[in-house]
Design a protein around this motif. Structure first.
Motif, PDB file in Angstrom:
ATOM      1  N   ASP A 138       0.847  -1.188   0.000  1.00  0.00           N
ATOM      2  CA  ASP A 138       0.000   0.000   0.000  1.00  0.00           C
ATOM      3  C   ASP A 138       0.882   1.236   0.000  1.00  0.00           C
ATOM      4  N   VAL A 139       0.277   2.409   0.055  1.00  0.00           N
ATOM      5  CA  VAL A 139       1.034   3.647  -0.065  1.00  0.00           C
ATOM      6  C   VAL A 139       2.007   3.826   1.091  1.00  0.00           C
ATOM      7  N   VAL A 140       1.671   3.299   2.294  1.00  0.00           N
ATOM      8  CA  VAL A 140       2.551   3.467   3.450  1.00  0.00           C
ATOM      9  C   VAL A 140       3.845   2.702   3.252  1.00  0.00           C
ATOM     10  N   VAL A 141       3.756   1.489   2.684  1.00  0.00           N
ATOM     11  CA  VAL A 141       4.964   0.699   2.421  1.00  0.00           C
ATOM     12  C   VAL A 141       5.847   1.408   1.400  1.00  0.00           C
ATOM     13  N   TRP A 142       5.242   1.928   0.343  1.00  0.00           N
ATOM     14  CA  TRP A 142       6.013   2.661  -0.658  1.00  0.00           C
ATOM     15  C   TRP A 142       6.671   3.898  -0.039  1.00  0.00           C
ATOM     16  N   ASN A 143       5.929   4.613   0.800  1.00  0.00           N
ATOM     17  CA  ASN A 143       6.511   5.775   1.476  1.00  0.00           C
ATOM     18  C   ASN A 143       7.702   5.377   2.340  1.00  0.00           C
ATOM     19  N   ALA A 144       7.586   4.232   3.014  1.00  0.00           N
ATOM     20  CA  ALA A 144       8.682   3.747   3.851  1.00  0.00           C
ATOM     21  C   ALA A 144       9.918   3.442   3.016  1.00  0.00           C
ATOM     22  N   MET A 145       9.722   2.848   1.842  1.00  0.00           N
ATOM     23  CA  MET A 145      10.856   2.499   0.991  1.00  0.00           C
ATOM     24  C   MET A 145      11.539   3.740   0.443  1.00  0.00           C
ATOM     25  N   ILE A 146      10.749   4.730   0.039  1.00  0.00           N
ATOM     26  CA  ILE A 146      11.342   5.985  -0.447  1.00  0.00           C
ATOM     27  C   ILE A 146      12.089   6.685   0.686  1.00  0.00           C
ATOM     28  N   THR A 147      11.496   6.681   1.883  1.00  0.00           N
ATOM     29  CA  THR A 147      12.140   7.278   3.050  1.00  0.00           C
ATOM     30  C   THR A 147      13.458   6.594   3.364  1.00  0.00           C
ATOM     31  N   SER A 148      13.486   5.262   3.258  1.00  0.00           N
ATOM     32  CA  SER A 148      14.715   4.511   3.534  1.00  0.00           C
ATOM     33  C   SER A 148      15.838   4.945   2.602  1.00  0.00           C
ATOM     34  N   ALA A 149      15.511   5.125   1.325  1.00  0.00           N
ATOM     35  CA  ALA A 149      16.533   5.567   0.367  1.00  0.00           C
ATOM     36  C   ALA A 149      17.025   6.973   0.698  1.00  0.00           C
ATOM     37  N   VAL A 150      16.102   7.857   1.074  1.00  0.00           N
ATOM     38  CA  VAL A 150      16.486   9.231   1.410  1.00  0.00           C
ATOM     39  C   VAL A 150      17.371   9.254   2.647  1.00  0.00           C
ATOM     40  N   GLN A 167       4.450   4.242 -12.029  1.00  0.00           N
ATOM     41  CA  GLN A 167       4.254   3.322 -13.147  1.00  0.00           C
ATOM     42  C   GLN A 167       3.278   2.208 -12.802  1.00  0.00           C
ATOM     43  N   GLU A 168       3.301   1.763 -11.547  1.00  0.00           N
ATOM     44  CA  GLU A 168       2.409   0.681 -11.125  1.00  0.00           C
ATOM     45  C   GLU A 168       1.020   1.186 -10.748  1.00  0.00           C
ATOM     46  N   GLY A 169       0.825   2.489 -10.861  1.00  0.00           N
ATOM     47  CA  GLY A 169      -0.500   3.053 -10.614  1.00  0.00           C
ATOM     48  C   GLY A 169      -0.909   3.093  -9.160  1.00  0.00           C
ATOM     49  N   ILE A 170       0.062   3.127  -8.244  1.00  0.00           N
ATOM     50  CA  ILE A 170      -0.244   3.203  -6.809  1.00  0.00           C
ATOM     51  C   ILE A 170      -0.721   4.617  -6.478  1.00  0.00           C
ATOM     52  N   GLU A 171      -1.805   4.718  -5.743  1.00  0.00           N
ATOM     53  CA  GLU A 171      -2.320   6.020  -5.339  1.00  0.00           C
ATOM     54  C   GLU A 171      -1.412   6.617  -4.258  1.00  0.00           C
ATOM     55  N   PHE A 172      -0.750   7.713  -4.576  1.00  0.00           N
ATOM     56  CA  PHE A 172       0.130   8.355  -3.609  1.00  0.00           C
ATOM     57  C   PHE A 172      -0.642   9.394  -2.811  1.00  0.00           C
ATOM     58  N   ASP A 173      -0.030   9.845  -1.717  1.00  0.00           N
ATOM     59  CA  ASP A 173      -0.635  10.882  -0.890  1.00  0.00           C
ATOM     60  C   ASP A 173       0.324  12.058  -0.765  1.00  0.00           C
ATOM     61  N   SER A 174      -0.047  13.043   0.029  1.00  0.00           N
ATOM     62  CA  SER A 174       0.790  14.238   0.153  1.00  0.00           C
ATOM     63  C   SER A 174       2.136  13.907   0.792  1.00  0.00           C
ATOM     64  N   LEU A 175       2.162  12.922   1.715  1.00  0.00           N
ATOM     65  CA  LEU A 175       3.415  12.531   2.348  1.00  0.00           C
ATOM     66  C   LEU A 175       4.384  11.963   1.314  1.00  0.00           C
ATOM     67  N   THR A 176       3.868  11.196   0.350  1.00  0.00           N
ATOM     68  CA  THR A 176       4.714  10.666  -0.721  1.00  0.00           C
ATOM     69  C   THR A 176       5.421  11.798  -1.446  1.00  0.00           C
ATOM     70  N   LEU A 177       4.691  12.850  -1.767  1.00  0.00           N
ATOM     71  CA  LEU A 177       5.272  13.973  -2.492  1.00  0.00           C
ATOM     72  C   LEU A 177       6.276  14.733  -1.635  1.00  0.00           C
ATOM     73  N   VAL A 178       6.006  14.856  -0.327  1.00  0.00           N
ATOM     74  CA  VAL A 178       6.948  15.531   0.566  1.00  0.00           C
ATOM     75  C   VAL A 178       8.274  14.771   0.605  1.00  0.00           C
ATOM     76  N   ILE A 179       8.187  13.448   0.719  1.00  0.00           N
ATOM     77  CA  ILE A 179       9.412  12.638   0.747  1.00  0.00           C
ATOM     78  C   ILE A 179      10.143  12.728  -0.588  1.00  0.00           C
ATOM     79  N   ALA A 180       9.393  12.685  -1.685  1.00  0.00           N
ATOM     80  CA  ALA A 180      10.014  12.798  -3.010  1.00  0.00           C
ATOM     81  C   ALA A 180      10.699  14.150  -3.171  1.00  0.00           C
ATOM     82  N   ILE A 181      10.086  15.201  -2.659  1.00  0.00           N
ATOM     83  CA  ILE A 181      10.688  16.534  -2.751  1.00  0.00           C
ATOM     84  C   ILE A 181      11.987  16.590  -1.952  1.00  0.00           C
ATOM     85  N   SER A 182      12.020  15.918  -0.795  1.00  0.00           N
ATOM     86  CA  SER A 182      13.249  15.900  -0.001  1.00  0.00           C
ATOM     87  C   SER A 182      14.380  15.219  -0.761  1.00  0.00           C
TER      88      SER A 182
END
Length: 448
Positions: A138-150, A167-182
């Motif tokens: 789910d989106v929380v697991v993806w957020n955790a993986m992006i956070t781990s890389a950061v 690409q896999e069509g996972i629905e992201f949230d605002s936290l996903t974008l914040v982590i991506a911006i970091s």
């Protein structure tokens, strides 16, 4: 080693799975404890916002709701959560083995915490492996993986995971974008990436989130697009101290200290609580402008808020720099002496203050005090400041002493130090030594 007596406390359905398991924990926890009475006390589910150190925003956001599970399940979940907050690789490995045996990793919160635990214990490849074994992400697991890389400073990996998520069509949230911006803010040529992430937020209607707004304000300023940063700031309805600090530091970063001071004054007039970041940036802005009047006003405001205490050493260091660069060395020395626990920046700032104001004896005396106290020793910044003083004052003997100190203390001299030594020897009319240094330098630059 600690032996936990599992079978006496777990639910009946767990008795056939969990027997007696042995695993190691950090030495601070190395004592015998009955599982059912002490585990919940020693390893409670600590809210991440109370953990020590710098926690990522991922830890501070609400994640998932909990369902009904056997009592032993939550003991294991607490253990994994503890390993995430207090990472220790061997403990993570052992708890992972225990969770596999118990079948706990089918539960997404447990798997997510394990991804973060491995990452923070310094084993990022294992985080990737655990993430890859999760079937229904789910989106929380993806957020955790992006956070781990950061958190492991693998910023391009973080962006790759984010791209894979899209690409896999996972629905992201605002936290996903914040982590991506970091992650974006730490890669080169980031403005295009940042605008793309911003567009995704607009498309999904997520830009009303305050954390996302603050991240965009800061990142646009870091990318050199101060205009977009200002627009994002003006569009933020509920501005908090992070919003204001982002604008104050952003203007300073983009060589507009006058605007930085202006935003600081507006922040104070709006009644926003000022912290060390805002004060330090405002003092640095006054230093850039050599505006002693506004600098003293900020100093007075800092005293009113109680920021003249040792706990706020960054503010005091900024004040030392302000008074030194504005020529008020006595005031700088007074602030410096008031710092009860001085760090390396404190010493370097005061030494540089004496040097830049031509106070040769005071600079050398302070260096001697620094060495005698023993807790903090001179570094390259200290030496560069004093070598510059030796060059301007043609102090050849003292310059040779520093050269010898550098040879004893450091294995190799960087090009900045070699250039400074060459400058010192040249100005002291010791051209032969400067030429020897020039010929020995492997990576000569234009200054050389």
């Amino acid at each position: 080693m600690i032996r936990w007596a599992w079978k006496t406390v777990l639910h009946k359905s767990w008795k056939s799975i969990l027997k007696t398991v042995t695993f190691s924990l950090p030495k601070a926890c190395n004592k015998q404890l009955p599982f059912h009475t002490e585990l919940s006390i020693i390893y409670p589910p600590v809210p991440p916002r109370f953990c020590h150190g710098s926690c990522h925003l991922f830890d501070e956001m609400p994640q998932r709701t909990q369902g009904l599970y056997p009592i032993g399940f939550f003991y294991l979940l607490n253990l994994i959560e503890y390993c995430k907050l207090k990472p220790h690789l061997q403990s993570v490995v052992n708890v992972h083995a225990l969770a596999l045996k118990a079948g706990v990793l089918d539960h997404l919160p447990a798997s997510t915490s394990l991804v973060m635990a491995y990452s923070r214990a310094g084993d990022y490849p294992s985080s990737v492996a655990v993430f890859g074994e999760i079937c229904c992400k789910d989106v929380v697991v993806w957020n955790a993986m992006i956070t781990s890389a950061v958190e492991n400073e693998l910023f391009r990996d973080a962006l790759s995971v984010f791209a894979q998520m899209l690409q896999e069509g996972i629905e992201f949230d605002s936290l996903t974008l914040v982590i991506a911006i970091s992650a974006v803010s730490r890669v080169t040529k980031r403005l295009g990436y940042l605008q793309a992430v911003h567009s995704l937020g607009v498309k999904k209607g997520l830009v009303s989130d305050c954390d996302l707004h603050n991240a965009l304000i800061s990142s646009y300023a870091k990318s050199g697009d101060l205009g977009s940063s200002v627009r994002m700031f003006l569009e933020t309805e509920m501005k908090d101290e992070i919003s204001w600090n982002s604008m104050i530091s952003g203007c300073l970063r983009n060589d507009q200290p006058d605007k930085s001071l202006c935003y600081f004054k507006k922040m104070v007039s709006c009644g926003i609580e000022v912290d060390t970041v805002g004060l330090t940036c405002a003092i640095s802005a006054a230093t850039c402008l050599q505006d002693l009047s506004n600098g003293r006003a900020v100093h007075g405001y800092a005293i009113k808020l109680g920021y003249n205490e040792t706990a706020h050493v960054s503010v005091l260091n900024s004040l030392v720099s302000l008074y030194s660069k504005c020529g008020d060395v006595d005031a700088a020395d007074t602030v410096f002496r008031g710092i009860y626990v001085k760090d390396l920046v404190s010493w370097n700032t005061m030494i540089n203050g004496f040097s830049s104001n031509g106070m040769i004896l005071e600079a050398f005396h302070l260096l001697r005090r620094m060495q005698l106290e023993g807790s903090i020793q001179p570094d390259t910044v200290t030496i560069l400041s004093l070598l510059s003083l030796c060059a301007e004052s043609m102090l050849l003997i003292e310059g040779k002493i520093f050269h010898g100190f550098l040879i004893r203390r450091f294995i190799g001299l960087g090009i900045l130090v070699i250039n400074s030594l060459m400058n010192m020897y040249s100005k002291c009319n010791y051209i032969e030594k400067a030429e020897i240094l020039f010929m020995s330098a492997q990576d000569k630059d234009l200054v050389s």
